[in-house]
Design an enzyme around this catalytic site. Structure first.
Site, mmCIF file in Angstrom:
data_model
loop_
_atom_site.group_PDB
_atom_site.id
_atom_site.type_symbol
_atom_site.label_atom_id
_atom_site.label_comp_id
_atom_site.label_asym_id
_atom_site.label_seq_id
_atom_site.Cartn_x
_atom_site.Cartn_y
_atom_site.Cartn_z
ATOM 1 N N ASP A 152 -0.475 -3.510 -14.866
ATOM 2 C CA ASP A 152 0.251 -3.500 -16.791
ATOM 3 C C ASP A 152 -0.910 -4.267 -17.533
ATOM 4 O OD1 ASP A 152 0.327 -1.038 -16.603
ATOM 5 O OD2 ASP A 152 2.179 -0.887 -17.467
ATOM 6 N N CYS A 168 0.829 -0.762 -0.091
ATOM 7 C CA CYS A 168 -0.086 -0.225 -0.313
ATOM 8 C C CYS A 168 1.167 1.152 -0.320
ATOM 9 C CB CYS A 168 -1.132 0.401 0.994
ATOM 10 S SG CYS A 168 -1.949 1.567 1.429
#
Length: 355
Positions: free
Chosen positions: A212, A106
């Protein structure tokens, strides 16, 4: 190209994991993704160890699973070994969780500024203690613990390989790398070569790649280029849950189906801003979708849109979800001098699950 994956006792075919995403990977969304892609691993929203141990009601509600949801998978955030170990035991004993993923990726400033999330891998001894506590707590029930993390703080402080080796040494069943730094957050291209490097360094457990994957063929290409054992799907499935069907097809050696016409999307959509992205529905319809107050109003708007609208091929790669970054990473004072300090950081035990 059938390439199954084993994470401890769990067999995944195709080798695909849904990334935990705050406000997204709810029970309803996991159900939708499983419908398109049976055989993968679908992880809950992030849960915080402290909130779980203290019996937080919201956290307990987030741990509701469908009767047929197998394996039951949850991601856990924590910075104190004792709390993480107890939370792991409760996940398994009280909620029937069959897979635990630990969050060390995070990048939110409110988290890293207190030493949590993507900041914790800097503290190697503490990192090892937290992972080890979870693994030991899960071992009696044979539940695998995996670890998800980023390349590092920034390009000058890369921790990915060290984190992977620590996780491997502490008994993690697999590791997953989001191939961006915390500084990048969600901007720029993922550095797939970092996945290659991690795979070369971590040799006894599976290495998964994240970053991606917008189309199914991206997953095949990532595995071919990096040698990783599986893929983690995050923003690529936002508004595109049928990506999991496409992944199942390409890993089985079949071509993916063409993108669905809008009528198909209208039948399953819940988050309008994601599902309509790329379809030429018009400004009036977009405004109307942003103000609907009931399912009946939503249905009325959707019924007024041409169900045959196609999705342009270029829209498949439009980025969804978070796109912010880069941004300097906030760390506690003196954090980089505490590499071998096993003391949990003060104030980093979050009491709210979900991010």
């Amino acid at each position: 190209m059938n390439a199954g994956l084993r994470i401890g006792p769990l067999a995944l075919d195709p080798p695909v994991v849904l990334a935990p995403m705050a406000g997204v990977t709810t029970r309803a969304f996991r159900r939708l993704c499983r419908r398109f892609g049976p055989g993968g691993l679908y992880v809950s929203e992030m849960l915080t160890a402290r909130a779980l141990v203290e019996g937080n009601d919201r956290t307990a509600r987030m741990l509701r699973f469908d009767a047929d949801e197998r394996p039951r998978s949850a991601q856990l955030y924590g910075v104190a070994p004792g709390t993480v170990g107890e939370a792991t035991r409760r996940l398994i004993g009280d909620f029937g969780v069959e897979h635990v993923d630990l969050n060390f990726g995070c990048p939110a400033p409110k988290v890293t500024a207190k030493g949590g999330g993507a900041a914790l891998p800097v503290r190697r001894r503490l990192l090892a203690d937290v992972i080890g506590a979870a693994v030991r707590a899960a071992a009696p029930d044979g539940v695998p613990v995996t670890v998800k993390f980023r390349r590092g703080i920034d390009d000058d402080l890369l921790t990915g390989v060290a984190t992977g080796r620590i996780a491997e040494a502490e008994g993690a069943a697999a590791v997953a790398l989001h191939a961006r730094t915390a500084e990048q957050r969600y901007a720029g291209d993922a550095a797939w070569d970092a996945i290659t490097e991690l795979k070369a360094a971590v040799t006894t457990i599976p290495v998964l790649g994240n970053g991606d994957i917008w189309e199914a063929h991206d997953a095949v290409r990532m595995m071919a280029e990096t040698g990783c054992d599986g893929v983690v799907i995050g923003r690529g499935c936002l508004g595109r849950p049928w990506l999991f069907a496409d992944l199942g097809a390409v890993f089985a050696g079949r071509p993916p189906a063409p993108p669905p016409a809008f009528g198909v999307v209208a039948g399953i959509m819940r988050h309008a801003a994601w599902y309509t992205q790329g379809y030429a529905i018009g400004a009036d319809a977009r405004r109307a979708l942003g103000t609907v107050a009931s399912r009946a109003e939503l249905a009325a708007v959707l019924d007024g849109i041409d169900p045959g609208l196609p999705l342009p091929p270029e829209a498949l790669r439009w980025r969804r979800g978070h796109t912010d970054g880069p941004r300097p990473v906030r760390l506690p004072d003196g954090w980089l001098r505490l590499v071998d300090d096993p003391t949990p950081p003060v104030g980093a035990e979050i009491l709210i699950s979900g991010g």
